[in-house]
Design a protein around this motif. Sequence first.
Motif, PDB file in Angstrom:
ATOM      1  N   LYS A 179      -2.146-113.027 -49.893  1.00  0.00           N
ATOM      2  CA  LYS A 179      -3.081-113.352 -50.971  1.00  0.00           C
ATOM      3  C   LYS A 179      -3.804-112.092 -51.424  1.00  0.00           C
ATOM      4  O   LYS A 179      -4.269-111.304 -50.597  1.00  0.00           O
ATOM      5  CB  LYS A 179      -4.103-114.381 -50.471  1.00  0.00           C
ATOM      6  CG  LYS A 179      -5.061-114.865 -51.540  1.00  0.00           C
ATOM      7  CD  LYS A 179      -5.995-115.924 -50.952  1.00  0.00           C
ATOM      8  CE  LYS A 179      -6.981-116.410 -52.007  1.00  0.00           C
ATOM      9  NZ  LYS A 179      -7.878-117.451 -51.473  1.00  0.00           N
TER      10      LYS A 179
ATOM     11  N   LYS B 297       1.057-115.636 -52.677  1.00  0.00           N
ATOM     12  CA  LYS B 297       0.202-116.041 -51.551  1.00  0.00           C
ATOM     13  C   LYS B 297       0.803-117.166 -50.713  1.00  0.00           C
ATOM     14  O   LYS B 297       0.453-117.324 -49.543  1.00  0.00           O
ATOM     15  CB  LYS B 297      -1.194-116.443 -52.041  1.00  0.00           C
ATOM     16  CG  LYS B 297      -1.281-117.722 -52.831  1.00  0.00           C
ATOM     17  CD  LYS B 297      -2.726-117.960 -53.269  1.00  0.00           C
ATOM     18  CE  LYS B 297      -2.878-119.151 -54.203  1.00  0.00           C
ATOM     19  NZ  LYS B 297      -2.544-120.433 -53.600  1.00  0.00           N
TER      20      LYS B 297
ATOM     21  N   THR C  97      -4.411-106.928 -50.190  1.00  0.00           N
ATOM     22  CA  THR C  97      -4.066-108.311 -49.857  1.00  0.00           C
ATOM     23  C   THR C  97      -4.576-108.650 -48.467  1.00  0.00           C
ATOM     24  O   THR C  97      -5.190-107.823 -47.795  1.00  0.00           O
ATOM     25  CB  THR C  97      -2.539-108.532 -49.901  1.00  0.00           C
ATOM     26  OG1 THR C  97      -1.943-107.896 -48.740  1.00  0.00           O
ATOM     27  CG2 THR C  97      -1.918-107.954 -51.167  1.00  0.00           C
TER      28      THR C  97
END
Length: 399
Positions: A172, A35, A187
């Motif tokens: 992330k 991330k 993500t």
Amino acid sequence: MLYDVTVIGGGIVGLATAYQIKRRRPELRLLLIEKEPYVAAHQTGHNSGVIHSGLYYKPGSLKAVNCIRGYDMLLQFAREEGIPFDLCGKIVVATKPEQVPLLQNLYDRGQQNGLTTIRKISLGEMKEIEPHVAGVDAMFVPQTGIIDYKVVAEKYAEKLRNLGGEIHLGEKVKGIAKGPSLSIVTTTKSAYETKLVINCGGLYSDKIAQMTQEQPIDVRITPFRGEYYQIRKDREYLVRNLIYPVPDPNFPFLGVHFTRMIGGGVEAGPNAVLAFRREGYKKLDINFSELFETLSWPGFQKVAAKYWETGLGEMYRSFSKAAFTKALQELIPDIQESDLAPGGAGVRAQACDRTGGLLDDFSILEDEKVINVLNAPSPAATSSLSIGLTVSEMALKRF
């Protein structure tokens, strides 16, 4: 986009795991998702750089086995890749008579773990090794060393890319949906189909694990911040290498100690205080949602009830430089408050179960589609290639 293996987390354990898989099975399509915009951003990039010998860990435990195997693998890797390290050794010092039996227990454990060259030393030898130390008994651990784990992690990433592994930074993970044959990892930027998910999420490993489970998991990451001071340049002579106290056997931290750094300088610390957010490197870094989750977890409440006195002492030292200095003076009486400048801080991802147990060992849980590395604090950096090999062996059974 379809992958055989998707690793979540670009710290040293995630990178080592991905590298070990790709090294052994280069034809597998592997993706690592991190991330942050760079690797080794959190625990790996904030630790003290110590190469641990395997002294402290219960014989036969995952920590003992992986630290001792990983130690040799790390040194071989560093030599092959030209990464600087120094096996300078450390002393462990009993500063009070009541600590002498604990030091003996530590020595015995080291022997059981195969560290046959550790030795008890006289007070004269102790003064020869570290002239400014005070204590009533001591042992020398020649295997202990220092290295920069951020450099190690970046080298893992380089070698992983060279083997054809993909690293996606600045993404992330928002969700994981397990299907009959494939899982979908979503993500902030994309979605990926994968046959196997490996969770090496460190400070968020429990959150990622929960994405893969229908029932609530019985482990919660409790973040503990460790704060360091730097010793002033003209007073670095007080510490030659590494000086450790005898650890409290009831508390999963090693106590404040002195560490010479591979890049120069000497650190003193860390303490161990509850962090008010999982990536809270400053005293006043607060995430109220994360703090509430920690304080409301039944396991943490039991930990707080058991260790409240120790915890208050750690918190007091966090806000009082004089109190921190006093703790350091148990090992080096000559150290003064004026010798210390604020240093860095790290946050340790310490898994805590519902019953109030602070997990002492590495914890790796798996099912058919997911491997969750749920607890991998120190000595995970020293052990990284061995943990990576352990997880890769679990992973490759599926292919």
